[in-house]
Design a protein around this motif. Sequence first.
Motif: not given
Length: 348
Positions: A121-134
């Motif tokens: 999963i490329p991206g900043s962890f200061y942004e949403r990365l995954f679905p809710c409750g996953s």
Amino acid sequence: MTTKEILHMNAGHGETSYARNSTVQAITGLCEPTSTILPKSMAIADLGCSSGPNALTLVSAALDAIHHHCAQQQQPPPEVCVFLNDLPSNDFNSVAKSLATLKHSHGDLDDPVVITGIGMIPGSFYERLFPCGSLHFVCSSNSLHWLSKAPDDLKEGKIPMYDMVEHLRVSRRAAVRDAYARQFRKDFTQFLSLRAQELVTGGRMVISLYGRCSENPISRSNQAWQVVAVALNDMASRGIIDKEKLDSFYIPLYAPLENEVNEIIEDEGSFEINKMLVRNPFSGMDDATVSPKMIALSIRAVFESTVVLHFGSSEEIMDEFAKTVEQKLSSGSAWRAVLAAEYPLKSY
């Protein structure tokens, strides 16, 4: 330019590290209060996995913890989906090559944990990365001291991160420290809020980051980038790099005090602290192992992308940078400052 566009680094984790041992406790904590049974399927994520031989260390530790817990409880292990996250500039090809080794090593175990899927999963962890409750388990090691960006108020006020003029540097020390502290609070609060949305009810998180141990006003102003700034300042004074460029150079990194981390977690309100440990990373290592040259090479590996982006790509400049860092560390005072400033603060 923001951190997520430029930063890439490597970090190592030993077999006896706190991250590995605390992972076992966190996995056990996923059990229901009245049961020792893990969920039938689990999703775990390593945020800031980096690349190279240590990229899968935390994930491997989590899988080992699941295997040993299930063996002790005489229950079949759950199916596990693994997610590996880092910035888009990370070498995910290197990470992918390590996955076969990970699967093979766990496949040799009796009744192994079944890895049903792996996602990068490329991206900043200061942004949403995954679905809710996953997610059931989140880990992040040696990453959260990196900010989403350097403080805007310093840039807008044209206040250097490290002023070449000593009396100006001293007079602005508190302003620089406070600006970085505010940015860390904003970013860390955002990180906690996002992970709270992505974790299942009762999910666990293990994190580690560089921090400072002392409340002393001088020590409080020390940051992990201080020796980098000292070296660049020396190079600017010798005309190796441009002085004006040094004044506009900001490293998006902040090493918090323990009480800062505690306070932010409590104020954000989504998590409870089960355990916190402050550890000297050089504990148990002799001076021959932890040498100025070794630290200088490590500093170059971590900060080279940031230095090159700002001052321009030059092998000669980076060679001189590493040489200057080594000389500053060998002088004694700067070396002690690094030891005082860079104690990893690990919490979960």
